[in-house]
Design a protein around this motif. Structure first.
Motif, PDB file in Angstrom:
ATOM      1  N   SER A 156       1.711  25.700  46.091  1.00 13.76           N
ATOM      2  CA  SER A 156       1.457  24.972  47.342  1.00 13.76           C
ATOM      3  C   SER A 156       2.458  25.441  48.413  1.00 13.76           C
ATOM      4  O   SER A 156       3.447  26.107  48.104  1.00 13.76           O
ATOM      5  CB  SER A 156       1.605  23.470  47.109  1.00 13.76           C
ATOM      6  OG  SER A 156       2.972  23.103  47.082  1.00 13.76           O
ATOM      7  N   GLY A 158       4.718  23.851  50.119  1.00 13.39           N
ATOM      8  CA  GLY A 158       6.075  23.363  49.884  1.00 13.39           C
ATOM      9  C   GLY A 158       6.724  24.024  48.682  1.00 13.39           C
ATOM     10  O   GLY A 158       7.954  24.216  48.648  1.00 13.39           O
TER      11      GLY A 158
ATOM     12  N   SER B  49       5.065  17.131  47.634  1.00 10.34           N
ATOM     13  CA  SER B  49       4.756  18.551  47.727  1.00 10.34           C
ATOM     14  C   SER B  49       4.112  19.013  46.423  1.00 10.34           C
ATOM     15  O   SER B  49       4.639  18.764  45.344  1.00 10.34           O
ATOM     16  CB  SER B  49       6.059  19.315  47.964  1.00 10.34           C
ATOM     17  OG  SER B  49       5.827  20.696  47.873  1.00 10.34           O
ATOM     18  N   GLY B  50       2.931  19.641  46.535  1.00 11.17           N
ATOM     19  CA  GLY B  50       2.232  20.130  45.347  1.00 11.17           C
ATOM     20  C   GLY B  50       1.248  19.135  44.756  1.00 11.17           C
ATOM     21  O   GLY B  50       0.645  19.398  43.724  1.00 11.17           O
ATOM     22  N   GLY B  52      -1.662  18.213  45.919  1.00 13.35           N
ATOM     23  CA  GLY B  52      -3.066  18.574  46.096  1.00 13.35           C
ATOM     24  C   GLY B  52      -3.641  18.307  47.475  1.00 13.35           C
ATOM     25  O   GLY B  52      -4.847  18.391  47.664  1.00 13.35           O
ATOM     26  N   LYS B  53      -2.804  18.053  48.478  1.00 13.35           N
ATOM     27  CA  LYS B  53      -3.303  17.737  49.815  1.00 13.35           C
ATOM     28  C   LYS B  53      -4.039  18.925  50.431  1.00 13.35           C
ATOM     29  O   LYS B  53      -5.152  18.781  50.940  1.00 13.35           O
ATOM     30  CB  LYS B  53      -2.145  17.313  50.734  1.00 13.35           C
ATOM     31  CG  LYS B  53      -1.360  16.122  50.213  1.00 13.35           C
ATOM     32  CD  LYS B  53      -0.164  15.798  51.103  1.00 13.35           C
ATOM     33  CE  LYS B  53       0.880  16.886  51.173  1.00 13.35           C
ATOM     34  NZ  LYS B  53       1.541  17.191  49.909  1.00 13.35           N
ATOM     35  N   SER B  54      -3.417  20.101  50.390  1.00 17.95           N
ATOM     36  CA  SER B  54      -4.065  21.270  50.999  1.00 17.95           C
ATOM     37  C   SER B  54      -5.323  21.646  50.232  1.00 17.95           C
ATOM     38  O   SER B  54      -6.322  22.059  50.830  1.00 17.95           O
ATOM     39  CB  SER B  54      -3.111  22.469  51.020  1.00 17.95           C
ATOM     40  OG  SER B  54      -1.975  22.180  51.788  1.00 17.95           O
ATOM     41  N   THR B  55      -5.285  21.504  48.915  1.00 17.49           N
ATOM     42  CA  THR B  55      -6.466  21.824  48.114  1.00 17.49           C
ATOM     43  C   THR B  55      -7.615  20.909  48.518  1.00 17.49           C
ATOM     44  O   THR B  55      -8.751  21.368  48.709  1.00 17.49           O
ATOM     45  CB  THR B  55      -6.149  21.667  46.613  1.00 17.49           C
ATOM     46  OG1 THR B  55      -5.035  22.497  46.289  1.00 17.49           O
ATOM     47  CG2 THR B  55      -7.341  22.062  45.757  1.00 17.49           C
ATOM     48  N   GLN B  98      -1.895  25.047  57.093  1.00 17.18           N
ATOM     49  CA  GLN B  98      -0.472  24.771  56.919  1.00 17.18           C
ATOM     50  C   GLN B  98       0.366  25.956  57.402  1.00 17.18           C
ATOM     51  O   GLN B  98       1.393  25.779  58.024  1.00 17.18           O
ATOM     52  CB  GLN B  98      -0.210  24.476  55.435  1.00 17.18           C
ATOM     53  CG  GLN B  98       1.203  24.049  55.127  1.00 17.18           C
ATOM     54  CD  GLN B  98       1.307  23.433  53.723  1.00 17.18           C
ATOM     55  OE1 GLN B  98       0.400  23.513  52.917  1.00 17.18           O
ATOM     56  NE2 GLN B  98       2.434  22.822  53.450  1.00 17.18           N
ATOM     57  N   HIS B 207       4.201  15.627  56.204  1.00 13.23           N
ATOM     58  CA  HIS B 207       5.353  15.081  55.494  1.00 13.23           C
ATOM     59  C   HIS B 207       6.211  14.253  56.423  1.00 13.23           C
ATOM     60  O   HIS B 207       7.151  13.619  55.989  1.00 13.23           O
ATOM     61  CB  HIS B 207       6.202  16.211  54.914  1.00 13.23           C
ATOM     62  CG  HIS B 207       5.542  16.879  53.769  1.00 13.23           C
ATOM     63  ND1 HIS B 207       5.106  16.181  52.675  1.00 13.23           N
ATOM     64  CD2 HIS B 207       5.228  18.164  53.538  1.00 13.23           C
ATOM     65  CE1 HIS B 207       4.555  17.009  51.817  1.00 13.23           C
ATOM     66  NE2 HIS B 207       4.607  18.220  52.325  1.00 13.23           N
TER      67      HIS B 207
HETATM   68  N1  LIG Z   1      -4.657  29.572  43.909  1.00 16.14           N
HETATM   69  C1  LIG Z   1      -4.045  28.737  43.053  1.00 16.14           C
HETATM   70  N2  LIG Z   1      -3.970  29.000  41.742  1.00 16.14           N
HETATM   71  C2  LIG Z   1      -3.365  28.165  40.883  1.00 16.14           C
HETATM   72  N3  LIG Z   1      -2.761  27.023  41.240  1.00 16.14           N
HETATM   73  C3  LIG Z   1      -2.790  26.686  42.546  1.00 16.14           C
HETATM   74  C4  LIG Z   1      -3.420  27.514  43.522  1.00 16.14           C
HETATM   75  N4  LIG Z   1      -3.267  26.932  44.739  1.00 16.14           N
HETATM   76  C5  LIG Z   1      -2.581  25.776  44.531  1.00 16.14           C
HETATM   77  N5  LIG Z   1      -2.288  25.641  43.219  1.00 16.14           N
HETATM   78  C6  LIG Z   1      -1.586  24.509  42.604  1.00 16.14           C
HETATM   79  O1  LIG Z   1      -2.293  23.335  42.932  1.00 16.14           O
HETATM   80  C7  LIG Z   1      -1.397  22.265  43.177  1.00 16.14           C
HETATM   81  C8  LIG Z   1      -1.705  21.620  44.512  1.00 16.14           C
HETATM   82  O2  LIG Z   1      -1.459  22.540  45.571  1.00 16.14           O
HETATM   83  P1  LIG Z   1      -1.698  22.146  47.108  1.00 16.14           P
HETATM   84  O3  LIG Z   1      -1.438  23.364  47.901  1.00 16.14           O
HETATM   85  O4  LIG Z   1      -3.007  21.493  47.242  1.00 16.14           O
HETATM   86  O5  LIG Z   1      -0.522  21.071  47.311  1.00 16.14           O
HETATM   87  P2  LIG Z   1      -0.045  20.302  48.633  1.00 16.14           P
HETATM   88  O6  LIG Z   1      -0.181  18.845  48.348  1.00 16.14           O
HETATM   89  O7  LIG Z   1      -0.711  20.843  49.815  1.00 16.14           O
HETATM   90  O8  LIG Z   1       1.504  20.625  48.641  1.00 16.14           O
HETATM   91  P3  LIG Z   1       2.511  20.975  49.879  1.00 16.14           P
HETATM   92  O9  LIG Z   1       2.839  19.663  50.471  1.00 16.14           O
HETATM   93  O10 LIG Z   1       3.672  21.572  49.161  1.00 16.14           O
HETATM   94  O11 LIG Z   1       1.806  21.905  50.786  1.00 16.14           O
HETATM   95  C9  LIG Z   1       0.002  22.838  43.051  1.00 16.14           C
HETATM   96  O12 LIG Z   1       0.526  22.517  41.782  1.00 16.14           O
HETATM   97  C10 LIG Z   1      -0.193  24.330  43.160  1.00 16.14           C
HETATM   98  O13 LIG Z   1       0.745  25.020  42.365  1.00 16.14           O
END
Ligand SMILES: Nc1ncnc2c1ncn2[C@@H]1O[C@H](COP(=O)(O)OP(=O)(O)OP(=O)(O)O)[C@@H](O)[C@H]1O
Ligand SMILES: Nc1ncnc2c1ncn2[C@@H]1O[C@H](COP(=O)(O)OP(=O)(O)OP(=O)(O)O)[C@@H](O)[C@H]1O
Ligand SMILES: [Mg+2]
Ligand SMILES: [Mg+2]
Lengths: 267, 315
Positions: A156, A158, B49-50, B52-55, B98, B207
């Motif tokens: 991600s 962060g 952080s991590g 899953g928000k961006s996903t 992001q 954040h």
């Molecule tokens: N292409 C990918 N392959 C494998 N795992 C992934 C991939 N992209 C994201 N992840 C994992 O999915 C999880 C969620 O990631 P995501 O980017 O959605 O988090 P986030 O909430 O946006 O975090 P941040 O606030 O740090 O941006 C994390 O554990 C990350 O390591």
């Protein structure tokens, strides 16, 4: 506290930078001390990132510089590139504002962390790997052993930012320039990273230039605070004084701009 | 075309999104999340952080497929983007990524890129420089390329471009994280005004809890792939009920100059490839009970066994 022995770890004096005829820095003075965090705030576009890049000799092509950046008895602005390479990454490290600049997209996290260690610290493959996993754990990456095998895009935003912090710390630098290193972190993980940096200053005498627009972060870890505007440092002083009794109108306006929570406004 | 006028603009229902890499365990980044954004509403999405928000945001834009669950935009199901086809549900959806580099083309002048957005909206009269001005940048910046800007300037350009397209749903993934407080307030209000005035919805991932508090009507708190608490912003702020939300609000550093380091959550940041059994937060929860280790609290608005029916008066 090991801060007593040597004080100025790095001194910037009268730093001027022009890019394409445009004056970006107009005489910046800053002193970083061993074991202390120097916080740098300021207007967007005021030159915080350019100040950090100048220290590392990484300004955009065609930049013209003058002034002094003194580290270990020499002026980095006049140091030949080959000698600069020994300082860069090993003695002075940077966490870039855009984590994509810190991380190579095609290399595993393990390679990015261990390559510098093996080159600059001369440690073997196995030890480098162990250290790398330890660093990832320190920056709160879950499953560090497994994470070493992954590529940056599999994390991600962060997490990438935290991996960039780990890469910068890999060679145990004396000076760390951290350009907005916690913008992509939630406040609990951010607290962990701030504690890590504070601990490295207190225990190992690391000198940190912490660029941040977050005055809460500034208040939590900075010892000294400087504020930039239009390519100049307009105010410098101890944290408590600058945040509580700002002298420059711009600093005051920054503090006044902190969002007023809804119920504290008139209902 | 049957757009139910009363239904939410965006509806995410029990969404599961997985990242699969050969030879690696499956990462279930979004693990059954539900979320709604009404027309004219601003929803702030916050979380570790991590988590899953961006996903989740990328899935709404059709950039990740759903393993299960549904996403509806204006009542139409979103399907993953094909190479040529653009899903009709997605016209009107704009996202500020992001990483501002992903939102901007490095080879084109920013004025031209903002003009693309205007063209999407069928706007032939607005000058791209007007939008730069609205996000607090000089008009003359229109003729520059993205690499000539500072981090915060680049974020503002990405916002200007998204606003130019007059989206009906705008998703901002940490869109103003590099700006100082006064610029943040200005750009955040601009994004909010767009939503409220034109009836668009805004999903604002951040954040920076003080900015969320400033502009969001409702907050959704995410932890390890699930939404664990939702509610009107003022209510969640005044009375956070999920222990994770409480830990989060308690860790906001105060700009008082006192030099106090905020508290971390206890325990390790969890790995979505290997989530804990029962309630996902239980290994780090100060109020953990036996039930939490065994069963996942699968209900809202607060997914916590302490808040199953009504908060129990004892403790
Ligand atoms: N292409 C990918 N392959 C494998 N795992 C992934 C991939 N992209 C994201 N992840 C994992 O999915 C999880 C969620 O990631 P995501 O980017 O959605 O988090 P986030 O909430 O946006 O975090 P941040 O606030 O740090 O941006 C994390 O554990 C990350 O390591
Ligand atoms: N490659 C470049 N060519 C010309 N001007 C540039 C270039 N890169 C940056 N600038 C300009 O230099 C000035 C200082 O930029 P810098 O990146 O140091 O700002 P900053 O203080 O770090 O801002 P932010 O908080 O937004 O990151 C800005 O006005 C920017 O527009
Ligand atoms: Mg910068
Ligand atoms: Mg993200």
């Amino acid at each position: 506290m090991t801060a007593g022995r040597k004080t100025a770890a790095l001194t910037i004096e009268g730093l001027r930078v022009a890019i394409g005829g445009h004056d970006v820095l107009r005489g910046v003075d800053l002193t970083l001390e061993a074991g202390r965090v120097h916080g740098l705030a300021g207007e967007s576009g005021s030159g915080k990132t350019m100040t950090g890049l100048a220290v590392l000799g990484l300004l955009p092509h065609g930049s013209r510089t003058s002034g002094r950046i003194e580290f270990a008895g020499r002026n980095l602005l006049e140091t030949p590139v080959r000698e600069l390479d020994e300082v860069r990454g090993a003695k002075i490290a940077m966490v870039f504002q855009d984590p994509a600049t810190s991380l190579h997209p095609m290399l595993t996290v393990e390679r990015q962390l261990t390559e510098h260690m093996r080159h600059h610290l001369g440690v073997g493959r196995k030890e480098a790997r162990e250290r790398a996993a330890g660093l990832l754990a320190k920056v709160r990456i879950p499953g560090p052993e497994e994470a070493l095998k992954r590529y940056p895009h599999q994390f991600s935003g962060g997490m990438r930012q935290r991996i960039a912090v780990a890469v910068a710390l890999a060679c145990e630098p004396e000076v760390l320039i951290a350009d907005e290193p916690t913008t992509a972190l939630d406040v609990t993980v951010q607290a962990g990273i701030l504690r890590l940096l504070r601990g490295l200053c207190d225990d190992l005498g690391l000198a940190v230039l912490l660029v941040t627009h977050d005055l809460g972060v500034m208040s939590a870890v900075a010892d000294e605070v400087s504020v930039m505007k239009d390519g100049l440092v307009v105010e410098t002083g101890p944290r408590g004084r600058v945040l509580r009794e700002p002298r420059h109108p711009y600093t005051r306006s920054l503090l006044d701009a902190l969002p007023v929570p809804p119920e504290e406004k008139s209902p | 075309m049957t757009v139910p006028p009363t239904g939410p603009l965006l509806s995410v229902e029990d969404l599961v999104v997985e990242h699969r890499t050969p030879g690696r365990p499956v990462v279930r980044a979004v693990a059954g999340a539900s979320l709604r954004v009404a027309a004219g509403e601003v929803v702030g999405l916050v979380g570790e952080s991590g988590c899953g928000k961006s996903t989740l945001a990328r899935a709404v834009c059709g950039l990740h497929g759903a393993a299960s669950g549904r996403i509806l935009v204006g009542g139409h199901p979103v399907r993953p983007l094909g190479l040529r086809r653009r899903d009709p549900a997605l016209t009107g959806v704009q996202m500020v990524f992001q990483d501002p580099y992903s939102s901007l083309n490095p080879r084109r002048r920013v004025g031209a890129q903002i003009a693309d957005g205007l063209r999407t909206a069928g706007d032939t009269t607005t000058d791209p420089a007007d939008l730069l001005e609205r996000v607090g940048l000089p008009r003359a910046f229109a003729s520059r390329h993205p690499h000539e800007f500072s981090g915060g300037q680049r974020q503002r350009i990405a916002v200007a471009r998204a606003l130019a397209a007059r989206p009906s749903l705008l998703i901002g993934d940490e869109p103003i994280s590099a700006l100082d407080a006064s610029a943040q307030a200005q750009v955040a209000r601009l994004m909010r005004d767009l939503a409220v005035e034109s009836g668009a919805g805004l999903l604002f991932i951040s954040h920076d809890l003080s900015v969320v508090r400033l502009i969001a009507d409702r907050i959704a708190v995410m932890y390890l792939g699930k939404i664990v608490e939702t509610g009107p912003t003022a209510e969640v702020w005044a009375d956070p009920r999920h222990p994770y939300t409480r830990g989060l609000l308690a860790a906001i550093p105060s700009p008082d100059g006192a030099g106090v380091l905020p508290a971390e959550l206890p325990g390790d940041v969890p790995d979505p490839a290997d989530p804990p059994a029962g309630c996902r937060f239980h290994p780090r929860c100060p109020l953990v009970m036996d039930a939490c280790r065994e069963r996942e609290p699968d209900f809202g608005p607060v997914a916590c066994w302490l808040h199953e029916v009504e908060p129990s008066p004892s403790s």
